[in-house]
Design a protein around this motif. Sequence first.
Motif, short mmCIF file in Angstrom:
data_model
loop_
_atom_site.label_atom_id
_atom_site.label_comp_id
_atom_site.label_asym_id
_atom_site.label_seq_id
_atom_site.Cartn_x
_atom_site.Cartn_y
_atom_site.Cartn_z
N VAL A 35 38.46 -23.95 46.83
CA VAL A 35 37.19 -24.63 47.48
C VAL A 35 37.16 -25.83 46.59
N GLN A 36 37.16 -26.90 47.00
CA GLN A 36 37.38 -28.20 46.37
C GLN A 36 36.24 -29.01 46.78
N ARG A 37 35.56 -29.78 45.64
CA ARG A 37 34.66 -30.98 45.82
C ARG A 37 35.17 -32.25 45.03
N VAL A 38 34.82 -33.24 45.72
CA VAL A 38 35.34 -34.42 44.67
C VAL A 38 34.01 -35.12 44.35
N LEU A 39 33.90 -35.40 43.25
CA LEU A 39 32.66 -36.31 42.64
C LEU A 39 33.23 -37.32 42.31
N THR A 40 32.48 -38.46 42.89
CA THR A 40 33.17 -40.10 42.54
C THR A 40 32.00 -40.91 42.56
N MET A 41 32.26 -42.26 42.22
CA MET A 41 31.30 -43.16 42.45
C MET A 41 31.77 -44.07 43.58
N ALA A 42 30.70 -44.91 44.03
CA ALA A 42 30.69 -45.61 45.26
C ALA A 42 29.63 -46.60 45.36
N HIS A 43 29.79 -47.73 46.19
CA HIS A 43 28.87 -48.68 46.46
C HIS A 43 27.85 -48.25 47.35
N VAL A 44 26.92 -47.34 47.08
CA VAL A 44 26.12 -46.58 47.87
C VAL A 44 24.72 -46.79 47.12
N GLN A 45 23.61 -46.73 48.02
CA GLN A 45 22.30 -46.81 47.54
C GLN A 45 21.73 -45.59 46.86
N ASN A 46 22.11 -44.41 47.12
CA ASN A 46 21.85 -43.04 46.70
C ASN A 46 22.97 -42.32 46.83
N VAL A 62 27.48 -46.69 42.01
CA VAL A 62 27.83 -47.59 40.94
C VAL A 62 26.93 -48.59 40.57
N GLN A 63 26.76 -48.58 39.16
CA GLN A 63 25.70 -49.72 38.69
C GLN A 63 26.46 -50.52 37.84
N ALA A 64 27.70 -50.47 37.28
CA ALA A 64 28.50 -51.19 36.54
C ALA A 64 29.97 -51.02 36.38
N ALA A 67 35.51 -53.94 33.02
CA ALA A 67 37.00 -53.59 32.90
C ALA A 67 37.42 -52.72 33.99
N SER A 68 36.83 -52.62 35.11
CA SER A 68 37.44 -51.91 36.26
C SER A 68 36.79 -50.16 35.84
N CYS A 69 35.91 -50.02 34.90
CA CYS A 69 35.31 -48.59 34.60
C CYS A 69 34.03 -48.51 35.20
N SER A 70 33.93 -47.80 36.39
CA SER A 70 33.07 -47.49 37.10
C SER A 70 31.84 -46.82 36.46
N MET A 71 30.57 -46.99 36.10
CA MET A 71 29.62 -46.35 35.73
C MET A 71 28.16 -46.26 36.40
N GLY A 72 27.92 -45.14 36.25
CA GLY A 72 26.25 -45.14 36.93
C GLY A 72 25.54 -43.85 36.24
N VAL A 73 24.16 -44.20 36.15
CA VAL A 73 23.56 -43.24 35.34
C VAL A 73 23.28 -41.93 35.96
N GLU A 74 23.14 -41.83 37.44
CA GLU A 74 22.90 -40.64 37.91
C GLU A 74 24.22 -39.61 38.00
N ALA A 75 25.38 -40.17 37.46
CA ALA A 75 26.66 -39.42 37.32
C ALA A 75 26.28 -38.13 36.38
N PHE A 76 25.57 -38.51 35.39
CA PHE A 76 25.31 -37.63 34.17
C PHE A 76 24.65 -36.26 34.99
N PHE A 97 34.62 -43.28 31.30
CA PHE A 97 33.43 -42.93 31.44
C PHE A 97 33.26 -41.44 31.85
N ALA A 98 34.21 -40.85 32.31
CA ALA A 98 34.31 -39.65 32.66
C ALA A 98 34.35 -38.71 31.24
#
Length: 373
Positions: A35-46, A62-64, A67-76, A97-98
């Motif tokens: 069973v697979q899940r993919v956790l990723t960043m995207a240009h979404v509001q929530n 995504v918040q920043a 150098a193409s390194c996607s970051m977002g505080v909610e990822a933690f 960031f990962a």
Amino acid sequence: MRVLQFYRTYLPETHGGVEEAIHQICLSTRKHGVVQRVLTMAHVQNVETLELPEGQVIRVPVQAEPASCSMGVEAFRVYREQAEWADLIHIHYPWPFADLVHLLSGAQKPVLVTYHSDIIRQSLLEKLYAPLRWLFFRKVGRFVATSPNYLATSRLLQRLQPRVEVVPLGLAPESYQPPSEEALRAVEQSYGSGFFLFIGVLRYYKGLRFLIEAAARTGLPVVIAGHGPEQKALREQAERVGAKSVQFAGFVSDDVKQALMARAAAIVFPSCERSEAFGVTLLEGQLHGLPLITCEIGTGTSFVNQHGETGLVVPARSSEALAGAMQQLHENPEKARRMGLAGRERFDSVFSGNQVGERYLNLYRKLLEPDSI
């Protein structure tokens, strides 16, 4: 068995080689009960969850993107939650960031890293990042190189031995639908048939400026499908050098992509930097029985494309060499046909989704059974 895939971007927001690799790993291992899940960043509001055939895709805002390194505080937070669900975490490198997210999560689950590419362009930033990377790498049970060529030429992968295993990327033929009649008609009307085809993101390392020069030399038809940061400069170059046989298709749907493959004479893949670690488009070309033209850059492109058997491998950054290879296939259609058939045989024997899925399944089992590591 529950596996969490973690990478900075994924389908359907972006379409690239790593995204397709993750997609195919999920599809091929699900056949074996994973069973697979993919956790990723995207240009979404929530934070949002998509239900796709390969599994759940959890998208974090995504918040920043320095150098193409996607970051977002909610990822933690979301990573900690998903790590609790998972039996094993599968992270795709490079994405600094990962490393930080995993280290701060406190997750104690086994970790597998698929090593897609060295960091090539941001050499100064890499030196600053190196201490964090080594802290993270100490937590990793196994690394995967996607070709023996890349393992042999990557200094960093060599330092990670003996924790490195080679598992090539693969495709499940059944995940590709034949093109519709409408798409085939549209391709024929716009581009005809028998053209040399490039499909991919238009980035600096793809070497497309050399392909445009080769087309100007030969006058042979070339279709460049895809979009990216180099698009404007490439169009301007084609006009400047008089490469009238080059047509830009822009971003294409999966249906049109399959139609382009069905009407092409060959895949031409002029990537000239090690950032091109493999080239999923090459596998798609072999799936369609097309001969390949690639450049020697010490990566998986020369693992997929065997010179003189499945296509031609030429020196990188040489429009003259590319032009010669294109001319050779154009003037020898029977040779091109034999190379295409040999490519399909190589695909079936080395790069089929079933084989790749079984190899990843074995790796997952090793990591979940400490006595076997």
